[in-house]
Design a protein around this motif. Structure first.
Motif, PDB file in Angstrom:
ATOM      1  N   ASN A 126     -13.810  10.839   1.160  1.00 60.99           N
ATOM      2  CA  ASN A 126     -13.142  11.833   1.381  1.00 60.99           C
ATOM      3  C   ASN A 126     -12.750  12.864   0.414  1.00 60.99           C
ATOM      4  OD1 ASN A 126     -11.572  13.853   2.681  1.00 60.99           O
ATOM      5  ND2 ASN A 126      -9.764  12.526   3.060  1.00 60.99           N
ATOM      6  N   SER A 127     -11.746  12.665  -0.297  1.00 60.65           N
ATOM      7  CA  SER A 127     -11.372  13.542  -1.511  1.00 60.65           C
ATOM      8  C   SER A 127     -12.073  13.139  -2.808  1.00 60.65           C
ATOM      9  CB  SER A 127     -10.034  13.513  -1.543  1.00 60.65           C
ATOM     10  OG  SER A 127      -9.267  12.451  -2.297  1.00 60.65           O
ATOM     11  N   GLY A 128     -12.500  11.656  -2.727  1.00 60.36           N
ATOM     12  CA  GLY A 128     -12.975  11.235  -4.142  1.00 60.36           C
ATOM     13  C   GLY A 128     -11.812  11.098  -5.194  1.00 60.36           C
ATOM     14  N   HIS A 129     -10.652  10.648  -4.683  1.00 59.38           N
ATOM     15  CA  HIS A 129      -9.453  10.469  -5.543  1.00 59.38           C
ATOM     16  C   HIS A 129      -9.712   8.756  -6.005  1.00 59.38           C
ATOM     17  CE1 HIS A 129      -7.979  14.495  -5.355  1.00 59.38           C
ATOM     18  NE2 HIS A 129      -7.224  14.127  -6.033  1.00 59.38           N
ATOM     19  N   GLY A 130     -10.252   8.064  -5.065  1.00 62.29           N
ATOM     20  CA  GLY A 130     -10.275   6.669  -5.179  1.00 62.29           C
ATOM     21  C   GLY A 130     -11.485   6.148  -5.191  1.00 62.29           C
TER      22      GLY A 130
ATOM     23  N   GLY B 237      -6.552  12.343   0.085  1.00 58.08           N
ATOM     24  CA  GLY B 237      -6.661  12.030   1.522  1.00 58.08           C
ATOM     25  C   GLY B 237      -5.602  10.991   1.985  1.00 58.08           C
TER      26      GLY B 237
ATOM     27  N   ARG C  10     -12.875  -1.020  -2.395  1.00 59.77           N
ATOM     28  CA  ARG C  10     -12.278  -2.017  -3.172  1.00 59.77           C
ATOM     29  C   ARG C  10     -12.370  -3.289  -2.225  1.00 59.77           C
ATOM     30  NH1 ARG C  10      -8.365   3.026  -3.046  1.00 59.77           N
ATOM     31  NH2 ARG C  10      -8.750   3.773  -5.128  1.00 59.77           N
TER      32      ARG C  10
ATOM     33  N   SER D 213       2.016  11.826  -5.193  1.00 58.87           N
ATOM     34  CA  SER D 213       2.195  12.728  -6.411  1.00 58.87           C
ATOM     35  C   SER D 213       1.339  14.119  -6.337  1.00 58.87           C
ATOM     36  CB  SER D 213       1.963  12.053  -7.680  1.00 58.87           C
ATOM     37  OG  SER D 213       0.743  11.469  -7.754  1.00 58.87           O
TER      38      SER D 213
ATOM     39  N   VAL E  47     -11.665   4.070   9.606  1.00 59.25           N
ATOM     40  CA  VAL E  47     -10.542   4.894  10.281  1.00 59.25           C
ATOM     41  C   VAL E  47     -10.968   6.334  10.506  1.00 59.25           C
ATOM     42  CG1 VAL E  47      -8.134   5.376  10.023  1.00 59.25           C
ATOM     43  CG2 VAL E  47      -9.123   3.293   9.355  1.00 59.25           C
TER      44      VAL E  47
ATOM     45  N   LEU F 128       2.068   4.821  -2.374  1.00 55.55           N
ATOM     46  CA  LEU F 128       3.359   5.028  -3.010  1.00 55.55           C
ATOM     47  C   LEU F 128       3.844   6.408  -3.150  1.00 55.55           C
ATOM     48  CD1 LEU F 128       5.455   2.913  -4.607  1.00 55.55           C
ATOM     49  CD2 LEU F 128       3.604   2.847  -6.428  1.00 55.55           C
TER      50      LEU F 128
ATOM     51  N   ARG G 142       5.983   3.992 -12.862  1.00 52.15           N
ATOM     52  CA  ARG G 142       6.728   4.204 -11.577  1.00 52.15           C
ATOM     53  C   ARG G 142       7.820   3.374 -11.502  1.00 52.15           C
ATOM     54  NH1 ARG G 142       3.318   7.403  -7.458  1.00 52.15           N
ATOM     55  NH2 ARG G 142       1.689   8.540  -8.665  1.00 52.15           N
TER      56      ARG G 142
ATOM     57  N   TYR H 111      -2.033  -2.442  -8.385  1.00 52.15           N
ATOM     58  CA  TYR H 111      -1.882  -1.876  -7.057  1.00 52.15           C
ATOM     59  C   TYR H 111      -3.163  -1.443  -6.548  1.00 52.15           C
ATOM     60  CZ  TYR H 111      -0.408   2.126  -4.023  1.00 52.15           C
ATOM     61  OH  TYR H 111       0.015   3.135  -3.102  1.00 52.15           O
TER      62      TYR H 111
ATOM     63  N   ASN I 272      -4.196   1.208  -4.700  1.00 52.75           N
ATOM     64  CA  ASN I 272      -4.651   2.544  -4.605  1.00 52.75           C
ATOM     65  C   ASN I 272      -4.853   2.753  -6.067  1.00 52.75           C
ATOM     66  OD1 ASN I 272      -4.882   3.444  -2.080  1.00 52.75           O
ATOM     67  ND2 ASN I 272      -2.645   4.218  -2.202  1.00 52.75           N
TER      68      ASN I 272
END
Ligand SMILES: Cc1cc2nc3c(=O)[nH]c(=O)nc-3n(C[C@H](O)[C@H](O)[C@H](O)COP(=O)(O)OP(=O)(O)OC[C@H]3O[C@@H](n4cnc5c(N)ncnc54)[C@H](O)[C@@H]3O)c2cc1C
Length: 472
Positions: free
Chosen positions: A76-80, A139, A461, A134, A200, A149, A355, A418, A420
């Motif tokens: 999706n966004s490519g953040h992970g 996504g 992952r 944050s 999903v 989180l 955090r 974690y 994510n």
């Protein structure tokens, strides 16, 4: 592993006949941009990308991949971005991005490609908010599948604790409506287990009645970093559950766009988000302000729709490598160990984030899920910028301090990280295993073996259907 073009031809022909969206191949001009997102280091090199326009497209893509034995990834966004891979079929969900809010039921239906910004805006129109994190550019579905989180995590728990129903395309290409009643095993595993059980296509999530936040950032200059870090650590011991905070050590470059007060400085940014009014918030954070002068102090009431300003995460795509670790405590020894290795005066200064956890994060939801390490008090994360074209040797050298920090913090860590925040090469099977308690991991492996025995969904992952090491 790539598959030869001739072997792929029947799969491509079927996809072109069945998919309403786009079927892209590496030679297509838009392929590289479509298969890359926020993370630019370690790009994927799939054989085929399907840009899904409908849920039927996702079903077709998974069915064709299963028929031709092509491993499936989701972007999706490519953040992970997961460990680098070559070959297989990538389902790109970005264009399947609808959001429907049901204010009466305080719920939202979010499609696979929706970003938090779209959900925040739609929910905000009704005085409601999602449990976003944050940055709103992440996504919403990917974030929630890995736990989630959020800014108000201590008040409401993980986003995965607030999922009502999930629409999932499983490895046989079937679309299933997954709830606690219909598929208890999948419903438990999907909420925290990432993309391991299928694609999903949508989920229904809770919204919370938060229109306005007390929040923002306090910025301390380099000479105050160690004192402010210790003061924040001491303050967290009695912090109210309504307040969620984190600290970030950030080396700001001396470039246009960075606020004048921060340009070229290595600062401690205390990030505050509280479901409190300004008077109660000011009183609660008074001990943090008492540390000393701030380069910037921008904490006050703000609409939830402006919540991205609290952490001010980068928005431009970049290359990076990360590491993270749950901690039970953070004594001075631990703080010093971190500052010595990656702090402003260390040989490898970089972005460090800690955090504060606890509060509602400790309490499993009424309908349990696989989110683990709930007792941890802190989550520490490191981010090292890495050029997209770094060689494996250069990348390894850049992340070397991560292993040193992890080793130094071992006495205070839960041993796990974690989900994510596991990225790229750091998302190997062993790290993914350690992100769960041994009992949860065993149950995840069993669920994987039941629903995806061939590990079709492995460009993620990954939780293999048979455990590589036997978890104790
Ligand atoms: C700047 C930044 C800030 C962040 N802040 C937070 C935060 O505050 N809290 C937090 O918890 N996390 C945070 N994250 C981590 C982020 O939530 C995870 O990396 C998440 O996986 C990103 O999902 P995505 O879909 O946006 O990314 P992508 O890279 O597109 O996807 C990541 C993975 O999610 C899975 N996935 C995504 N969509 C689907 C789907 N529809 N079906 C099945 N699997 C899917 C896939 O395995 C995929 O490889 C942050 C990351 C960054 C880079």
């Amino acid at each position: 592993m790539t598959t030869s073009t001739s072997a792929l031809a029947p799969a491509i022909a079927t996809l072109r006949a069945e998919v309403a969206g786009r079927v892209l191949l590496p030679e297509d001009p838009e392929f590289a941009a479509t298969t890359t997102g926020f993370q630019t280091y370690g790009p994927h090199r799939p054989d085929i990308a399907v840009v899904a326009a409908t849920t039927a497209d996702v079903r077709a893509a998974v069915r064709v991949a299963a028929d031709h034995d092509l491993p499936v990834g989701v972007l999706n966004s490519g953040h992970g971005v997961p460990p680098r891979y070559t070959g297989g079929l990538l389902v790109v969900t970005r264009e399947l991005a609808g959001v429907r809010v049901d204010p009466g039921r305080r719920a939202a239906w979010i499609e696979a490609g929706a970003s938090w910004s779209a959900v925040i805006e739609a929910a905000g129109a009704h005085g409601l908010a999602p449990l976003s994190g944050s940055t709103p550019h992440v996504g919403a579905v990917g974030y929630t599948l890995g736990g989630g989180l959020g800014l108000l995590a201590r008040r409401f728990g993980y986003a995965a604790d607030h999922v009502r129903a999930i629409e999932l395309v499983t490895a046989d290409g079937t679309s299933r409506a997954v709830t606690a009643q219909s598929h208890p095993d999948l419903f438990w595993a999907l909420r925290g287990g990432g993309g391991n059980f299928g694609v999903v296509t949508g989920m229904e999530i809770d919204l919370v009645p938060v229109a306005t936040l007390y929040g923002g950032g306090l910025f301390y200059d380099t000479p105050l970093v160690a004192a402010a870090l210790r003061a924040w650590r001491d303050w967290t011991a009695t912090a109210r559950e309504e307040i969620t905070t984190s600290v970030a050590l950030v080396p700001f470059p001396d470039v246009d766009g960075v606020p004048d007060a921060l340009r070229g400085r290595h600062v401690l940014h205390v990030r505050i988000a509280a479901a409190l009014d300004a008077a109660a918030g000011d009183e609660a954070i008074a001990p943090l302000r008492a540390v000393g002068p701030r380069l910037l102090d921008a904490v006050g009431e703000l609409p939830y729709t402006d919540s991205a300003t609290i952490c001010s995460d980068p928005t431009e795509p970049m290359g990076y490598q990360t590491a993270n670790l749950f901690l039970d405590e953070l004594p001075d020894h631990a703080l010093n160990a971190v500052l010595d290795r990656v702090g402003p005066d260390s040989p490898s200064p970089q972005v460090l984030e800690i955090r504060h956890l606890g509060g509602a994060l400790r309490r499993p939801p009424a309908e349990p899920n696989c989110v683990s390490h709930r007792d941890a008090e802190f989550l520490l994360g490191l981010t090292r910028r890495t050029p997209p074209d770094a060689t494996p040797e250069q990348a390894a050298a850049l992340r070397a301090p991560h292993a040193e920090v992890r080793a130094a913090l071992r006495p205070w860590s839960t041993g796990g990280g974690y989900v994510n925040f596991l990225d790229g090469d750091g998302a190997d099977t062993e790290r993914v295993r350690a992100a769960y308690t041994p009992a949860n991991y065993r149950r995840l492996v069993d669920t994987k073996a039941r629903w995806d025995p061939r590990n079709l969904f492995r460009h993620n992952r990954n939780i293999p259907p048979t455990s590589p090491t036997s978890p104790n």
